[in-house]
Design a protein around this motif. Structure first.
Motif, short mmCIF file in Angstrom:
data_model
loop_
_atom_site.label_atom_id
_atom_site.label_comp_id
_atom_site.label_asym_id
_atom_site.label_seq_id
_atom_site.Cartn_x
_atom_site.Cartn_y
_atom_site.Cartn_z
N LEU A 67 1.02 -1.18 -0.04
CA LEU A 67 -0.05 0.03 0.04
C LEU A 67 0.86 1.26 -0.04
O LEU A 67 0.44 2.29 -0.72
N PHE A 68 2.06 1.21 0.57
CA PHE A 68 3.06 2.32 0.56
C PHE A 68 3.17 2.57 -1.02
O PHE A 68 3.34 3.81 -1.26
N GLU A 69 3.62 1.62 -1.58
CA GLU A 69 4.10 1.83 -2.70
C GLU A 69 3.09 2.40 -3.72
O GLU A 69 3.31 3.05 -4.63
N THR A 70 1.64 1.54 -3.62
CA THR A 70 0.79 2.39 -4.37
C THR A 70 0.24 3.39 -4.22
O THR A 70 0.03 4.14 -5.30
N LEU A 71 0.20 3.82 -2.89
CA LEU A 71 0.06 5.27 -2.60
C LEU A 71 0.79 6.28 -3.04
O LEU A 71 0.77 7.34 -3.82
N PHE A 72 2.40 5.78 -3.19
CA PHE A 72 3.46 6.70 -3.74
C PHE A 72 3.13 6.94 -5.14
O PHE A 72 3.41 8.09 -5.83
N PHE A 73 3.12 5.84 -5.75
CA PHE A 73 2.91 5.57 -7.16
C PHE A 73 1.67 6.49 -7.74
O PHE A 73 1.62 7.28 -8.68
N TYR A 74 0.54 6.42 -6.84
CA TYR A 74 -0.67 6.94 -7.35
C TYR A 74 -0.45 8.61 -7.20
O TYR A 74 -0.67 9.45 -8.05
N LEU A 124 3.80 -13.70 -7.16
CA LEU A 124 2.87 -12.44 -6.79
C LEU A 124 3.42 -11.31 -7.74
O LEU A 124 2.34 -10.41 -7.75
N THR A 125 4.50 -11.44 -8.06
CA THR A 125 4.95 -9.96 -8.70
C THR A 125 5.23 -10.54 -10.26
O THR A 125 6.04 -9.72 -10.87
N SER A 126 4.57 -11.27 -10.82
CA SER A 126 4.21 -11.61 -12.11
C SER A 126 3.84 -10.44 -13.09
O SER A 126 3.32 -9.52 -12.56
N GLU A 127 4.24 -10.40 -14.38
CA GLU A 127 4.10 -9.05 -14.95
C GLU A 127 2.61 -8.95 -15.05
O GLU A 127 2.03 -7.75 -15.26
N LEU A 128 1.64 -9.86 -15.13
CA LEU A 128 0.54 -9.87 -15.32
C LEU A 128 -0.13 -8.89 -14.06
O LEU A 128 -1.06 -8.06 -14.26
N LEU A 129 0.27 -9.38 -12.85
CA LEU A 129 -0.16 -8.73 -11.55
C LEU A 129 0.21 -6.95 -11.76
O LEU A 129 -0.50 -6.22 -11.14
N LEU A 130 1.59 -6.72 -11.94
CA LEU A 130 2.23 -5.57 -11.91
C LEU A 130 1.23 -4.66 -13.07
O LEU A 130 1.03 -3.71 -12.83
N THR A 131 0.99 -5.19 -14.24
CA THR A 131 0.23 -4.51 -15.21
C THR A 131 -1.11 -4.25 -14.56
O THR A 131 -1.65 -3.24 -14.83
N HIS A 132 -1.64 -5.07 -13.95
CA HIS A 132 -3.01 -4.94 -13.49
C HIS A 132 -2.93 -3.66 -12.38
O HIS A 132 -3.89 -2.82 -12.67
N VAL A 133 -1.93 -3.68 -11.24
CA VAL A 133 -1.78 -2.67 -10.42
C VAL A 133 -1.70 -1.19 -11.22
O VAL A 133 -2.05 -0.40 -10.99
N MET A 137 -3.81 2.36 -11.21
CA MET A 137 -3.64 3.37 -10.64
C MET A 137 -3.59 4.81 -11.66
O MET A 137 -3.91 5.60 -11.31
N PHE A 138 -3.21 4.34 -13.03
CA PHE A 138 -3.49 5.21 -13.94
C PHE A 138 -4.96 5.81 -14.28
O PHE A 138 -5.37 6.96 -14.77
N SER A 139 -5.79 4.67 -14.10
CA SER A 139 -7.26 4.85 -14.31
C SER A 139 -7.60 5.89 -13.06
O SER A 139 -8.39 6.81 -13.14
N TYR A 140 -7.27 5.54 -11.63
CA TYR A 140 -7.36 6.27 -10.75
C TYR A 140 -7.02 7.74 -10.67
O TYR A 140 -7.78 8.75 -10.47
#
Length: 272
Positions: A67-74, A124-133, A137-140
């Motif tokens: 969540l830290f990383e996604t908030l920072f990326f957002y 967990l860190t597959s390219e599929l999941l990373l692309t999903h996240v 974030m860009f849609s948000y």
């Protein structure tokens, strides 16, 4: 992490200064202060980018997992989009309102762990999941800007109705422009969120043993997508007043925040 922590701390300090200068410009319409605020925001973007790149190099995965990383990326996405839109459209108030959200999000990340509580597996860190996240974030980010345009629409509509001819009113784009910008942002956000959800479902089918389609995170994500899709449908069919559409857009963003911040419990997003 400690050797690059100063970049993160300096980013927050300069971001706060930029938002404060923008607030001063919002109250007094000072062009020198506005240019200073914008310059600081450019530095903030550069520092955020440097911190993100350093995290990518130091960690064994693309840092959008916790969540830290996604908030920072957002927050980085919001700064990037606000700078890009300022370059093309020169809407100072958009930059100010966008970066209030971006700064709050970045401050929230201060109180969260910077690395996963458990080791992050290759699955967990597959390219599929990373692309999903990343797509999420860009849609948000697009939905955030759309909400701001709608909020500015409602503000201007209220001021015009009350005949309040203030300097703030003169700084706002026309109602048609604001509605059009909100529409374009939602047109970008909905396909990205749809693709993100589809990739997330594919990933879930591949790696999750339990049935996950009724998970609260999945359900609220579907509701967010449905809310914005309904907005686009009503806008296309022209069956709602523009003011009602703007109100719906703001409410849809509140639902997005509930979904993003994990207020609803989730069984397989707990690692965020």
């Amino acid at each position: 992490m400690a050797e690059v922590r100063w970049i993160y701390d300096l980013t927050i300090f300069l971001y706060a200064a930029s938002v404060l200068f923008y607030f001063n410009d919002f109250l007094q319409s000072n062009r020198k202060v506005n240019r200073l605020a914008f310059g600081l925001l450019v530095v903030v973007w550069a520092l955020q980018t440097a911190f993100f790149v350093s995290q990518t190099v130091m960690k064994a995965y693309f840092p959008v997992i916790t969540l830290f990383e996604t908030l920072f990326f957002y927050s980085w996405v919001l700064v990037s989009l606000s700078l890009a839109l300022h370059y093309f459209f020169r809407i100072d108030l958009l930059v100010f309102f966008t970066n209030i959200i971006g700064f709050v999000v970045l401050v929230m990340s201060m109180f969260l762990p910077e690395t996963p509580i458990v080791a992050v597996s290759d699955v967990l860190t597959s390219e599929l999941l990373l692309t999903h996240v990343t797509l999420a974030m860009f849609s948000y980010g697009a939905f955030s800007l759309s909400m701001i345009f709608s909020a500015m629409y409602l503000l201007q509509h209220k001021m015009l109705k009350e005949r309040r001819w203030t300097p703030l009113l003169r700084r706002l784009p026309s109602l048609d422009q604001l509605e059009g910008y909100a529409y374009r942002m939602n047109m970008l956000g909905v396909p990205m969120l749809l693709l993100s959800i589809v990739l997330g479902i594919i990933w879930g089918k591949m790696v999750l043993p339990e049935k996950f389609l009724l998970d609260s995170k999945v359900v609220t994500s579907m509701l967010v997508l449905a809310s914005y899709s309904f907005w686009l449908y009503k806008r296309y069919r022209d069956t709602l007043q523009m003011r009602r559409l703007a109100q719906w857009n703001v409410l849809a963003f509140l639902l997005l925040l509930i979904n993003f911040l994990g207020i609803t419990p989730s069984t397989f997003h707990s690692w965020w």
